[in-house]
Design an enzyme around this catalytic site. Sequence first.
Site, mmCIF file in Angstrom:
data_model
loop_
_atom_site.group_PDB
_atom_site.id
_atom_site.type_symbol
_atom_site.label_atom_id
_atom_site.label_comp_id
_atom_site.label_asym_id
_atom_site.label_seq_id
_atom_site.Cartn_x
_atom_site.Cartn_y
_atom_site.Cartn_z
ATOM 1 N N ARG A 9 0.854 -1.193 0.000
ATOM 2 C CA ARG A 9 0.000 0.000 0.000
ATOM 3 C C ARG A 9 0.888 1.241 0.000
ATOM 4 O O ARG A 9 0.638 2.205 -0.714
ATOM 5 C CB ARG A 9 -0.918 -0.020 1.213
ATOM 6 C CG ARG A 9 -2.206 -0.820 1.009
ATOM 7 C CD ARG A 9 -1.945 -2.245 0.563
ATOM 8 N NE ARG A 9 -3.142 -3.047 0.394
ATOM 9 C CZ ARG A 9 -3.597 -3.904 1.318
ATOM 10 N NH1 ARG A 9 -2.947 -4.080 2.465
ATOM 11 N NH2 ARG A 9 -4.688 -4.604 1.076
ATOM 12 N N ASP A 24 0.397 -7.153 -3.212
ATOM 13 C CA ASP A 24 -1.023 -6.881 -2.982
ATOM 14 C C ASP A 24 -1.578 -6.159 -4.203
ATOM 15 O O ASP A 24 -0.846 -5.927 -5.172
ATOM 16 C CB ASP A 24 -1.219 -6.055 -1.687
ATOM 17 C CG ASP A 24 -2.500 -6.460 -0.966
ATOM 18 O OD1 ASP A 24 -3.559 -6.429 -1.617
ATOM 19 O OD2 ASP A 24 -2.436 -6.821 0.226
ATOM 20 N N HIS A 75 -6.137 -10.531 -3.618
ATOM 21 C CA HIS A 75 -5.176 -9.418 -3.527
ATOM 22 C C HIS A 75 -4.086 -9.556 -4.594
ATOM 23 O O HIS A 75 -2.895 -9.421 -4.309
ATOM 24 C CB HIS A 75 -4.558 -9.361 -2.122
ATOM 25 C CG HIS A 75 -5.540 -8.904 -1.068
ATOM 26 N ND1 HIS A 75 -6.005 -7.616 -0.990
ATOM 27 C CD2 HIS A 75 -6.149 -9.580 -0.060
ATOM 28 C CE1 HIS A 75 -6.853 -7.504 0.033
ATOM 29 N NE2 HIS A 75 -6.971 -8.683 0.612
ATOM 30 N N ASP A 83 -6.293 -14.551 2.306
ATOM 31 C CA ASP A 83 -7.427 -13.802 2.861
ATOM 32 C C ASP A 83 -8.238 -13.117 1.775
ATOM 33 O O ASP A 83 -7.750 -12.886 0.663
ATOM 34 C CB ASP A 83 -6.925 -12.744 3.866
ATOM 35 C CG ASP A 83 -5.975 -11.743 3.209
ATOM 36 O OD1 ASP A 83 -5.172 -12.169 2.365
ATOM 37 O OD2 ASP A 83 -6.050 -10.551 3.535
ATOM 38 N N GLU A 84 -9.470 -12.772 2.113
ATOM 39 C CA GLU A 84 -10.323 -11.871 1.350
ATOM 40 C C GLU A 84 -10.286 -12.157 -0.157
ATOM 41 O O GLU A 84 -9.923 -11.284 -0.945
ATOM 42 C CB GLU A 84 -9.894 -10.423 1.625
ATOM 43 C CG GLU A 84 -9.997 -10.079 3.102
ATOM 44 C CD GLU A 84 -9.559 -8.655 3.441
ATOM 45 O OE1 GLU A 84 -10.214 -8.027 4.263
ATOM 46 O OE2 GLU A 84 -8.535 -8.188 2.888
ATOM 47 N N PHE A 96 -1.914 -2.804 14.496
ATOM 48 C CA PHE A 96 -1.305 -1.525 14.854
ATOM 49 C C PHE A 96 -1.647 -0.413 13.851
ATOM 50 O O PHE A 96 -1.137 0.696 13.958
ATOM 51 C CB PHE A 96 0.222 -1.680 14.988
ATOM 52 C CG PHE A 96 0.663 -2.446 16.225
ATOM 53 C CD1 PHE A 96 -0.263 -2.968 17.121
ATOM 54 C CD2 PHE A 96 2.009 -2.628 16.502
ATOM 55 C CE1 PHE A 96 0.140 -3.667 18.261
ATOM 56 C CE2 PHE A 96 2.426 -3.321 17.634
ATOM 57 C CZ PHE A 96 1.492 -3.841 18.516
ATOM 58 N N ASP A 97 -2.508 -0.748 12.858
ATOM 59 C CA ASP A 97 -2.996 0.336 11.993
ATOM 60 C C ASP A 97 -4.197 1.028 12.634
ATOM 61 O O ASP A 97 -4.678 2.036 12.131
ATOM 62 C CB ASP A 97 -3.331 -0.163 10.578
ATOM 63 C CG ASP A 97 -4.302 -1.335 10.550
ATOM 64 O OD1 ASP A 97 -4.472 -2.021 11.592
ATOM 65 O OD2 ASP A 97 -4.896 -1.585 9.474
ATOM 66 N N TRP A 125 -0.649 -2.572 8.546
ATOM 67 C CA TRP A 125 -1.123 -2.319 7.178
ATOM 68 C C TRP A 125 -0.955 -0.835 6.927
ATOM 69 O O TRP A 125 -1.245 -0.017 7.804
ATOM 70 C CB TRP A 125 -2.588 -2.745 7.055
ATOM 71 C CG TRP A 125 -2.780 -4.188 7.398
ATOM 72 C CD1 TRP A 125 -3.262 -4.697 8.559
ATOM 73 C CD2 TRP A 125 -2.461 -5.320 6.570
ATOM 74 N NE1 TRP A 125 -3.269 -6.075 8.510
ATOM 75 C CE2 TRP A 125 -2.790 -6.482 7.301
ATOM 76 C CE3 TRP A 125 -1.939 -5.459 5.280
ATOM 77 C CZ2 TRP A 125 -2.599 -7.767 6.788
ATOM 78 C CZ3 TRP A 125 -1.766 -6.737 4.766
ATOM 79 C CH2 TRP A 125 -2.095 -7.875 5.515
ATOM 80 N N THR A 126 -0.515 -0.482 5.692
ATOM 81 C CA THR A 126 -0.054 0.898 5.517
ATOM 82 C C THR A 126 -0.933 1.741 4.583
ATOM 83 O O THR A 126 -0.440 2.689 3.973
ATOM 84 C CB THR A 126 1.404 0.889 5.018
ATOM 85 O OG1 THR A 126 1.455 0.113 3.810
ATOM 86 C CG2 THR A 126 2.343 0.308 6.044
ATOM 87 N N GLU A 127 -2.208 1.407 4.489
ATOM 88 C CA GLU A 127 -3.083 2.220 3.633
ATOM 89 C C GLU A 127 -2.962 3.710 3.963
ATOM 90 O O GLU A 127 -2.906 4.561 3.078
ATOM 91 C CB GLU A 127 -4.553 1.813 3.813
ATOM 92 C CG GLU A 127 -4.935 0.492 3.174
ATOM 93 C CD GLU A 127 -4.810 -0.673 4.131
ATOM 94 O OE1 GLU A 127 -4.054 -0.584 5.125
ATOM 95 O OE2 GLU A 127 -5.486 -1.702 3.887
HETATM 96 C C1 ACM Z 1 -6.026 -9.033 6.684
HETATM 97 O O1 ACM Z 1 -6.018 -8.114 7.519
HETATM 98 N N1 ACM Z 1 -6.748 -8.941 5.570
HETATM 99 C C2 ACM Z 1 -5.281 -10.258 6.894
#
Ligand code: ACM
Length: 754
Positions: free
Chosen positions: A157, A186, A259, A321-322, A414-415, A463-465
């Site tokens: 991200r 991703d 992803h 995931d997802e 931690f995001d 996660w760095t969005e």
């Molecule tokens: C995740 O946070 N989608 C693993």
Amino acid sequence: MRKLFTLAFIFILISAQSQNLSIIPNAVNAKYQDQSFIFSHKTPIYTTNSNVLSEISSFNHFMQTYYGFQLPVTQTKPEIPNIEIIFSKDFEDEAYEIEMNSQSIKIRGQKSGIFHGLISLLQMLPTEIKGTESIPCYNINDYPRFKWRGMHLDVSRHFFPKENIFRYLDILAYYKINTFHWHLTDDQGWRIEIKKYPLLTSKGSWRNGTLISHASNPSELFDSIYYGGFYTQEEVREVVSYAKARHITVVPEIEMPGHAVAAIHAYPYLSCHGKDVSVIQKWGVFDDVFCTKDTVFGFLEDVLIEVMDLFPSEYIHVGGDECPKVNWKNCSVCQERIKSENLKDESELQSYFIKRIETFLSKHKRKLIGWDEILEGGLAPNAAVMSWQGIEGGIAAAKHGNNAVMTPGSHCYFDHYQGDPSNEPLAIGGFTPLSKVYSYEPIPEALTAEEGKLILGAQANLWTEYIKTWEHVEYMVLPRLCALSEVVWSPKGQKDYEDFLTRLEDHFDKFEKRGINYAKSIYEINTEIINDTINHKILLKLNQAYSKNKIYYKSESENSKGTFIPYTSPILIDKNQTIKAETRDDKGKVLGKIEQSFSVSKSTGAKIQLTHQPAKSYSHGSPHTLTDGILGRIPWNGKEWLGFQSHPLIATIDLGKTQNIEKIVAHTLKAEASWIHLPSKMQIEVSKDGKKFKKAGELNASDIAKSGRIIEFHKSIKNVRYVRISFESIGKIPAGKSGAGHNAWVFVSEIQIF
Ligand code: ACM
Ligand code: ZN
């Protein structure tokens, strides 16, 4: 008498001295030795074991970075006080012992233990070394509770160059974190060079712009900056080797089957439809995933061959995931695969995908780890599960006899915000303060002792969005990583948050001196609402972490600006007002501030009952969250909201006496990237006696779509004491949206009655 006095004095002195040991994570055993070691830049490190020179060299790298000098290393016994490193096979992997007196500091262990021992010694040194420093002597015996002590970083991200990764690894090593989970691919960018597929990086690591508004904001704003970057294989090798020298294993993550948009942009044949797609510029879950045709497996195996060559880790993370299934549903190859493999549906196709990759990794003597969705449709025999959606994935894996790493969103993301959002940089949402991370227990109660052994440890994810700069990465990680390190290293029964906070301040001093960014949110005031339902009132209690600092507050309302006064007891909230509070140290310096607004209605402080309890992670302790006068803010943080996923929200509010009402306002949330949708229906019933309820009206999906997240129901109703409000969710999240196929969440922060 005199003797007694002297003894008492010595005792006080020893206790005071003992305070000086500010090791994080706390050591299993540490005993003060009532003497000091005089340390200077001339203190030699002595060893006769040449196999530990690499650990000494990593220690000296820290010395150079933090103090500007290195200690001399010698293999000849020095005449002066020295640090002696003794390699010993009598210790378990990672365990160590420090034996200190005024003449020597002996560190024993295997290589990894010696490194951890040197880190403990490093933490025992003062923030600055000017000439000679007196270091209180301790004998320490220490070893980790868990073998997977992980920290993750998403570089897709936002991309961070290798120098930042080295800095990250130093922080991890300093807190005895031994696993770096590197999220390399991703939808928003592919970040690792793969020689056989050069377009992955020349095309797949670049995007034409980035979302700059929050994903929960329907009017999306983008910049048009060409953004990207990637690590060459040479750089990856440097990172792996830098980590190895600090006893950190790098676990790479190559995301599949979801992803995958960046890879598909580079090689469109990897998707079901084969059409060109752009590298994604916003945040969420996207339908273009890897197809299940053989050529895709061929591609992934080629990629994994190069990845395994770069990363010697036991585990390879394959995401999992997802993964939306829409394209698979419309793809003749995927449907044919379902038939030929005798699979029930697309969930089993996902399981087939992961199992096939697991077989491949097994052949190459590696193990597969993936996010907890790899449980869908059946778990691969030797796969380890990373439990992120809660702890259930970890429980299911362990009950199935598989290993798991715990990283639940509630405690390990931690995001999320770590303090009041109005004081914090923009974050994805959520609320995971330091105390919550510290309180985490990785072994779920639902497991037997035997099953508990399958929990390898825990990990935090970043996660760095919303994290564009390196300073911001450090801010999100510190000091929460310090808390996590104690969760995964120190004995369970020894955890003590107060004591941890005392040790932490010494680390803050060091961060300041070393230019390491960190969050000071811990100096903020914690608010707690006291519901006096008998008197139909609410009170605001203010707490802060360090008792040596004091709280001051003022109340601002329509008619008054207020003046700051010392806080002594909970504040009565009986009108619309904003409480502004700050912590000040003994010199009056303001350390932290908060602001809390209240909007008072007939329901504020009322008794409230919920037919079904909210989800544990989003319950924030009490149904009174809905009647505390606090209107949830956007972006959402966990604290102000109740979240419901598997049961509807049905709240019965007792207004205390019969009265007339005009309007009901429900403050709900729409954050579809986080699977939170507006309710599809809101129904109102009223009653005089709390037994017989009469329907007063309802709002349907189209009314709610018009009103947006603040839903108003207008109707004059006479003689009401009880009001029941029920919300229905949209049910399963539709295709094309984040979390498609999962139950949507309904979040409500407040129900106001006027
Ligand atoms: C995740 O946070 N989608 C693993
Ligand atoms: Zn397909």
